[in-house]
Design an enzyme around this catalytic site. Structure first.
Site, PDB file in Angstrom:
ATOM      1  N   ARG A  88       0.885  -1.388   0.043  1.00 42.41           N
ATOM      2  CA  ARG A  88      -0.013   0.160   0.000  1.00 42.41           C
ATOM      3  C   ARG A  88       0.745   1.297  -0.164  1.00 42.41           C
ATOM      4  O   ARG A  88       0.178   2.454  -0.009  1.00 42.41           O
ATOM      5  CB  ARG A  88      -0.837  -0.117   1.356  1.00 42.41           C
ATOM      6  CG  ARG A  88      -2.289  -0.637   1.097  1.00 42.41           C
ATOM      7  CD  ARG A  88      -2.734  -0.591   2.384  1.00 42.41           C
ATOM      8  NE  ARG A  88      -4.203  -0.373   2.537  1.00 42.41           N
ATOM      9  CZ  ARG A  88      -4.993  -1.201   2.569  1.00 42.41           C
ATOM     10  NH1 ARG A  88      -4.993  -2.444   2.747  1.00 42.41           N
ATOM     11  NH2 ARG A  88      -6.416  -1.055   2.864  1.00 42.41           N
ATOM     12  N   ARG A 127     -21.648  -2.801   3.564  1.00 47.98           N
ATOM     13  CA  ARG A 127     -21.030  -3.989   3.798  1.00 47.98           C
ATOM     14  C   ARG A 127     -21.397  -4.611   5.235  1.00 47.98           C
ATOM     15  O   ARG A 127     -21.365  -3.779   6.128  1.00 47.98           O
ATOM     16  CB  ARG A 127     -19.508  -3.791   3.733  1.00 47.98           C
ATOM     17  CG  ARG A 127     -18.863  -5.101   3.855  1.00 47.98           C
ATOM     18  CD  ARG A 127     -17.102  -4.928   3.518  1.00 47.98           C
ATOM     19  NE  ARG A 127     -16.418  -3.727   4.106  1.00 47.98           N
ATOM     20  CZ  ARG A 127     -15.323  -3.516   3.904  1.00 47.98           C
ATOM     21  NH1 ARG A 127     -14.644  -4.272   2.869  1.00 47.98           N
ATOM     22  NH2 ARG A 127     -14.531  -2.308   4.262  1.00 47.98           N
ATOM     23  N   ARG A 171      -9.999   7.034   4.710  1.00 49.37           N
ATOM     24  CA  ARG A 171      -9.317   6.075   4.042  1.00 49.37           C
ATOM     25  C   ARG A 171      -9.036   6.292   2.479  1.00 49.37           C
ATOM     26  O   ARG A 171      -7.976   5.900   1.844  1.00 49.37           O
ATOM     27  CB  ARG A 171     -10.176   4.798   4.150  1.00 49.37           C
ATOM     28  CG  ARG A 171     -10.099   3.991   5.633  1.00 49.37           C
ATOM     29  CD  ARG A 171     -11.171   3.107   5.869  1.00 49.37           C
ATOM     30  NE  ARG A 171     -11.063   2.163   5.117  1.00 49.37           N
ATOM     31  CZ  ARG A 171     -12.306   1.187   5.108  1.00 49.37           C
ATOM     32  NH1 ARG A 171     -13.266   1.307   5.624  1.00 49.37           N
ATOM     33  NH2 ARG A 171     -12.146   0.127   4.220  1.00 49.37           N
TER      34      ARG A 171
HETATM   35  P1  AP5 Z   1      -8.254  -3.461   4.403  1.00 48.12           P
HETATM   36  O1  AP5 Z   1      -9.309  -4.548   5.370  1.00 48.12           O
HETATM   37  O2  AP5 Z   1      -7.309  -4.111   3.501  1.00 48.12           O
HETATM   38  O3  AP5 Z   1      -9.282  -2.420   3.803  1.00 48.12           O
HETATM   39  P2  AP5 Z   1      -9.442  -1.723   2.474  1.00 48.12           P
HETATM   40  O4  AP5 Z   1      -8.440  -1.888   1.697  1.00 48.12           O
HETATM   41  O5  AP5 Z   1      -9.833  -0.429   2.975  1.00 48.12           O
HETATM   42  O6  AP5 Z   1     -10.334  -2.696   1.741  1.00 48.12           O
HETATM   43  P3  AP5 Z   1     -11.642  -3.077   2.098  1.00 48.12           P
HETATM   44  O7  AP5 Z   1     -11.828  -4.320   2.541  1.00 48.12           O
HETATM   45  O8  AP5 Z   1     -12.404  -2.003   2.581  1.00 48.12           O
HETATM   46  O9  AP5 Z   1     -12.412  -3.205   0.567  1.00 48.12           O
HETATM   47  P4  AP5 Z   1     -12.358  -4.339  -0.678  1.00 48.12           P
HETATM   48  O10 AP5 Z   1     -11.656  -3.720  -1.695  1.00 48.12           O
HETATM   49  O11 AP5 Z   1     -11.800  -5.620  -0.197  1.00 48.12           O
HETATM   50  O12 AP5 Z   1     -14.082  -4.354  -0.766  1.00 48.12           O
HETATM   51  P5  AP5 Z   1     -14.950  -5.740  -0.630  1.00 48.12           P
HETATM   52  O13 AP5 Z   1     -14.522  -6.769  -1.517  1.00 48.12           O
HETATM   53  O14 AP5 Z   1     -14.963  -6.011   1.095  1.00 48.12           O
HETATM   54  O15 AP5 Z   1      -7.638  -2.470   5.680  1.00 48.12           O
HETATM   55  C1  AP5 Z   1      -7.930  -2.152   6.358  1.00 48.12           C
HETATM   56  C2  AP5 Z   1      -7.251  -1.158   7.422  1.00 48.12           C
HETATM   57  O16 AP5 Z   1      -6.183  -2.095   7.982  1.00 48.12           O
HETATM   58  C3  AP5 Z   1      -6.563  -0.148   6.526  1.00 48.12           C
HETATM   59  O17 AP5 Z   1      -7.365   1.267   6.639  1.00 48.12           O
HETATM   60  C4  AP5 Z   1      -5.134   0.022   7.347  1.00 48.12           C
HETATM   61  O18 AP5 Z   1      -5.307   0.560   8.662  1.00 48.12           O
HETATM   62  C5  AP5 Z   1      -4.805  -1.331   7.734  1.00 48.12           C
HETATM   63  N1  AP5 Z   1      -4.047  -2.009   6.836  1.00 48.12           N
HETATM   64  C6  AP5 Z   1      -4.361  -3.043   5.892  1.00 48.12           C
HETATM   65  N2  AP5 Z   1      -3.474  -3.498   4.883  1.00 48.12           N
HETATM   66  C7  AP5 Z   1      -2.566  -2.476   5.282  1.00 48.12           C
HETATM   67  C8  AP5 Z   1      -1.159  -2.355   4.566  1.00 48.12           C
HETATM   68  N3  AP5 Z   1      -0.776  -3.061   3.748  1.00 48.12           N
HETATM   69  N4  AP5 Z   1      -0.311  -1.035   5.071  1.00 48.12           N
HETATM   70  C9  AP5 Z   1      -0.956  -0.327   6.125  1.00 48.12           C
HETATM   71  N5  AP5 Z   1      -2.018  -0.725   6.695  1.00 48.12           N
HETATM   72  C10 AP5 Z   1      -2.794  -1.502   6.566  1.00 48.12           C
HETATM   73  O19 AP5 Z   1     -16.235  -5.083  -1.062  1.00 48.12           O
HETATM   74  C11 AP5 Z   1     -16.845  -3.979  -0.437  1.00 48.12           C
HETATM   75  C12 AP5 Z   1     -18.540  -4.054  -0.414  1.00 48.12           C
HETATM   76  O20 AP5 Z   1     -18.894  -4.164  -1.821  1.00 48.12           O
HETATM   77  C13 AP5 Z   1     -18.844  -5.404   0.178  1.00 48.12           C
HETATM   78  O21 AP5 Z   1     -20.058  -5.384   0.522  1.00 48.12           O
HETATM   79  C14 AP5 Z   1     -18.897  -6.200  -1.198  1.00 48.12           C
HETATM   80  O22 AP5 Z   1     -20.067  -7.385  -1.113  1.00 48.12           O
HETATM   81  C15 AP5 Z   1     -19.690  -5.047  -2.192  1.00 48.12           C
HETATM   82  N6  AP5 Z   1     -18.974  -5.359  -3.513  1.00 48.12           N
HETATM   83  C16 AP5 Z   1     -17.861  -6.042  -3.897  1.00 48.12           C
HETATM   84  N7  AP5 Z   1     -17.661  -5.687  -5.401  1.00 48.12           N
HETATM   85  C17 AP5 Z   1     -18.941  -5.425  -5.724  1.00 48.12           C
HETATM   86  C18 AP5 Z   1     -19.438  -5.002  -7.049  1.00 48.12           C
HETATM   87  N8  AP5 Z   1     -18.809  -5.436  -8.327  1.00 48.12           N
HETATM   88  N9  AP5 Z   1     -20.540  -4.697  -7.162  1.00 48.12           N
HETATM   89  C19 AP5 Z   1     -21.437  -4.093  -6.007  1.00 48.12           C
HETATM   90  N10 AP5 Z   1     -20.940  -4.532  -4.813  1.00 48.12           N
HETATM   91  C20 AP5 Z   1     -19.602  -5.131  -4.719  1.00 48.12           C
END
Ligand code: AP5
Length: 215
Positions: A88, A127, A171
């Site tokens: 990241r 979500r 974020r």
């Molecule tokens: P992390 O858990 O990695 O969160 P993120 O990157 O913010 O990503 P998300 O999990 O929020 O989203 P996603 O892309 O996986 O979406 P999802 O598939 O769930 O990180 C959380 C925290 O941890 C960070 O803020 C940081 O503090 C820390 N951290 C983690 N890694 C780090 C690193 N490398 N360095 C530093 N800090 C770190 O989908 C979202 C929703 O949309 C779901 O409800 C899903 O059902 C829906 N959805 C999915 N696809 C679609 C579609 N095509 N159409 C409609 N709805 C959809």
């Protein structure tokens, strides 16, 4: 097959990583999931990480690099891996390069989830996650058969602490400032594959399958 999933919060990285894991049998390594588990278990790392996560900020590089290095050395990663949410920052990408080179391995594709920020707020506020198995749902786009109950294991569904509107906005800013520059980093290495992540879950899955099949 060694993959990196790159994209803003809510782009669908976790949803798709889960599908690829089922399809190809390679493990999903989500630094977010690992950190949330450490927070829930109140480990020293979890206590340190919690304040960054609650504020929508990145956990320090040395902490997440250590997590990934340890996880990649596990036996199940011999067949490949999907890095979901790592790297990241440029420093994390540099560290990943060094650790893979040291193991004689490399990344095949960095899949960039291209999505307009305007849809992300709705995806993230809707979500719901399973407390037992970690599976994600969406109240509108991917609802469970029974409200509040995981289809997979029957566990209780909950809303993530950082899926509040204020934290989501922070974020997204952090993504733009610190993570989006990785697109040109990986473009320069000829590893970046862009996909349209605005479509349905099924259409995004198909785009990823095509990239995997193109190897
Ligand atoms: P992390 O858990 O990695 O969160 P993120 O990157 O913010 O990503 P998300 O999990 O929020 O989203 P996603 O892309 O996986 O979406 P999802 O598939 O769930 O990180 C959380 C925290 O941890 C960070 O803020 C940081 O503090 C820390 N951290 C983690 N890694 C780090 C690193 N490398 N360095 C530093 N800090 C770190 O989908 C979202 C929703 O949309 C779901 O409800 C899903 O059902 C829906 N959805 C999915 N696809 C679609 C579609 N095509 N159409 C409609 N709805 C959809």
């Amino acid at each position: 097959m060694n993959l990196v999933f790159l994209g803003p919060p809510g782009a669908g990285k976790g949803t798709q990583a889960n599908l690829v894991t089922k399809q190809c049998g390679i493990p999903q390594i989500s630094t977010g999931d690992i950190l949330r588990s450490a927070v829930a278990n109140q480990t020293p790392m979890g206590v340190k990480a919690k304040r960054y996560m609650d504020d929508g900020l990145l956990v320090p590089d040395d902490v997440v690099v250590g997590i990934v290095e340890e996880r990649l050395s596990s036996d199940d990663c011999v067949v490949g891996f999907i890095l979901d949410g790592f790297p990241r920052t440029v420093a994390q990408a540099d560290a990943l390069k060094v650790m893979l080179q040291g193991a004689g391995r490399s990344i095949e594709h960095v899949i960039s989830f291209e999505v307009d920020h305007s849809v992300l707020l709705g995806r993230l506020t809707g979500r719901r996650m399973c407390r037992s198995c970690g599976r994600g749902f969406h109240v509108v786009f991917d609802p469970p058969a029974e409200t509040g109950v995981c289809d997979g294991c029957g566990g209780e569904l909950y809303q993530r602490e950082d899926d509040r509107e204020e934290t989501i906005r922070r974020r997204l800013e952090v993504y733009d400032e610190q993570t989006a520059p990785l697109k040109s980093y990986y473009e320069a290495a000829s590893l970046l594959r862009k996909i349209d992540a605005l479509g349905t879950i099924e259409s995004v899955q198909l785009a990823i399958q095509n990239i995997i099949a193109s190897r």
